[in-house]
Structures are given as C-alpha cells and as structure tokens.
Design a protein around this motif. Sequence first.
Motif, PDB file in Angstrom:
ATOM      1  N   SER A  42       0.706  -8.676  -7.022  1.00 56.51           N
ATOM      2  CA  SER A  42       1.534  -9.493  -6.128  1.00 56.51           C
ATOM      3  C   SER A  42       2.839  -8.773  -5.786  1.00 56.51           C
ATOM      4  O   SER A  42       3.263  -8.771  -4.621  1.00 56.51           O
ATOM      5  N   ASN A  43       3.464  -8.168  -6.774  1.00 60.97           N
ATOM      6  CA  ASN A  43       4.708  -7.421  -6.522  1.00 60.97           C
ATOM      7  C   ASN A  43       4.484  -6.270  -5.551  1.00 60.97           C
ATOM      8  O   ASN A  43       5.331  -6.002  -4.698  1.00 60.97           O
ATOM      9  N   TRP A  44       3.362  -5.591  -5.662  1.00 62.31           N
ATOM     10  CA  TRP A  44       3.052  -4.509  -4.712  1.00 62.31           C
ATOM     11  C   TRP A  44       2.872  -5.080  -3.310  1.00 62.31           C
ATOM     12  O   TRP A  44       3.396  -4.548  -2.342  1.00 62.31           O
ATOM     13  N   GLU A  45       2.087  -6.153  -3.221  1.00 66.74           N
ATOM     14  CA  GLU A  45       1.778  -6.721  -1.909  1.00 66.74           C
ATOM     15  C   GLU A  45       3.019  -7.298  -1.218  1.00 66.74           C
ATOM     16  O   GLU A  45       3.054  -7.377   0.000  1.00 66.74           O
ATOM     17  N   HIS A  46       4.015  -7.685  -1.988  1.00 67.20           N
ATOM     18  CA  HIS A  46       5.263  -8.202  -1.424  1.00 67.20           C
ATOM     19  C   HIS A  46       6.358  -7.136  -1.397  1.00 67.20           C
ATOM     20  O   HIS A  46       7.518  -7.435  -1.114  1.00 67.20           O
ATOM     21  N   GLU A  47       5.968  -5.900  -1.710  1.00 72.45           N
ATOM     22  CA  GLU A  47       6.855  -4.729  -1.673  1.00 72.45           C
ATOM     23  C   GLU A  47       8.077  -4.869  -2.573  1.00 72.45           C
ATOM     24  O   GLU A  47       9.129  -4.309  -2.304  1.00 72.45           O
ATOM     25  N   ARG A  48       7.906  -5.605  -3.673  1.00 65.05           N
ATOM     26  CA  ARG A  48       8.993  -5.729  -4.650  1.00 65.05           C
ATOM     27  C   ARG A  48       8.995  -4.544  -5.613  1.00 65.05           C
ATOM     28  O   ARG A  48      10.024  -4.188  -6.171  1.00 65.05           O
ATOM     29  N   LYS A  49       7.817  -3.993  -5.839  1.00 64.67           N
ATOM     30  CA  LYS A  49       7.642  -2.817  -6.691  1.00 64.67           C
ATOM     31  C   LYS A  49       6.593  -1.923  -6.051  1.00 64.67           C
ATOM     32  O   LYS A  49       5.816  -2.375  -5.209  1.00 64.67           O
ATOM     33  N   THR A  50       6.570  -0.664  -6.468  1.00 67.63           N
ATOM     34  CA  THR A  50       5.581   0.269  -5.930  1.00 67.63           C
ATOM     35  C   THR A  50       4.646   0.731  -7.034  1.00 67.63           C
ATOM     36  O   THR A  50       5.041   0.815  -8.204  1.00 67.63           O
ATOM     37  N   PRO A  51       3.405   1.054  -6.680  1.00 69.77           N
ATOM     38  CA  PRO A  51       2.476   1.575  -7.680  1.00 69.77           C
ATOM     39  C   PRO A  51       2.976   2.921  -8.204  1.00 69.77           C
ATOM     40  O   PRO A  51       3.590   3.695  -7.470  1.00 69.77           O
ATOM     41  N   SER A  52       2.692   3.178  -9.472  1.00 67.56           N
ATOM     42  CA  SER A  52       3.055   4.475 -10.035  1.00 67.56           C
ATOM     43  C   SER A  52       2.094   5.539  -9.493  1.00 67.56           C
ATOM     44  O   SER A  52       1.015   5.229  -8.976  1.00 67.56           O
ATOM     45  N   THR A  53       2.481   6.763  -9.648  1.00 65.96           N
ATOM     46  CA  THR A  53       1.648   7.876  -9.181  1.00 65.96           C
ATOM     47  C   THR A  53       0.267   7.829  -9.818  1.00 65.96           C
ATOM     48  O   THR A  53      -0.737   8.045  -9.146  1.00 65.96           O
ATOM     49  N   ARG A  76       4.967   5.762   3.665  1.00 68.14           N
ATOM     50  CA  ARG A  76       5.881   4.640   3.702  1.00 68.14           C
ATOM     51  C   ARG A  76       6.364   4.197   2.325  1.00 68.14           C
ATOM     52  O   ARG A  76       7.515   3.828   2.150  1.00 68.14           O
ATOM     53  N   VAL A  77       5.496   4.244   1.354  1.00 69.78           N
ATOM     54  CA  VAL A  77       5.856   3.752   0.028  1.00 69.78           C
ATOM     55  C   VAL A  77       6.775   4.736  -0.709  1.00 69.78           C
ATOM     56  O   VAL A  77       7.559   4.338  -1.560  1.00 69.78           O
ATOM     57  N   ARG A  78       6.713   5.995  -0.368  1.00 68.13           N
ATOM     58  CA  ARG A  78       7.491   7.018  -1.067  1.00 68.13           C
ATOM     59  C   ARG A  78       8.730   7.447  -0.315  1.00 68.13           C
ATOM     60  O   ARG A  78       9.236   8.523  -0.523  1.00 68.13           O
TER      61      ARG A  78
END
Length: 79
Positions: A42-53, A76-78
């Motif tokens: 959910s945090n990824w989908e709401h751009e609150r956090k990003t996935p780790s490498t 975009r994420v990086r």
Amino acid sequence: MQKEEWRIQYGWGELLQKARAKAGLSQNKLASELEVTKACISNWEHERKTPSTRQLHPLFTALRMTSEEREWFLARVRK
C-alpha cells in the motif's frame, strides 16, 4: 495496459497498482510473494515509500511488467 496509457496517465505508484490488478494479484497475495507486508505494498502504491533495490526484480517479475514499464518506473521512482 495500452502502450501509451500508463506512460501518460499514471504516477509510478498507480502503475504498480494497475500492474498488480492486471496480474490478478491482491495486495495480500503480492505481499506474500515478495515476503513483505500488505502495508508495504500500500505504501508503494501511494508513493509513501519506495521498493528497495533487492525488491525490484521480484516485484517486476510478480507483476509481469514489460521492459518498457520497468524502465519508466525506475526513471521515476529513483529521482
């Protein structure tokens, strides 16, 4: 998704959400596959956090994202 649709309309979180839905995965199922919590997805989908490498390849594989979608996402994420 149509080739240009995701590129024009979505942020990276929305791309993840659309790709997850297209893959037929719930947040719970994707979280289980990636060994993270539903809240993490959910945090990824709401751009609150990003996935780790280390999470990117399993994420892209689970969502069956194309090379073009992966490149767009990473650009975009990086930022």
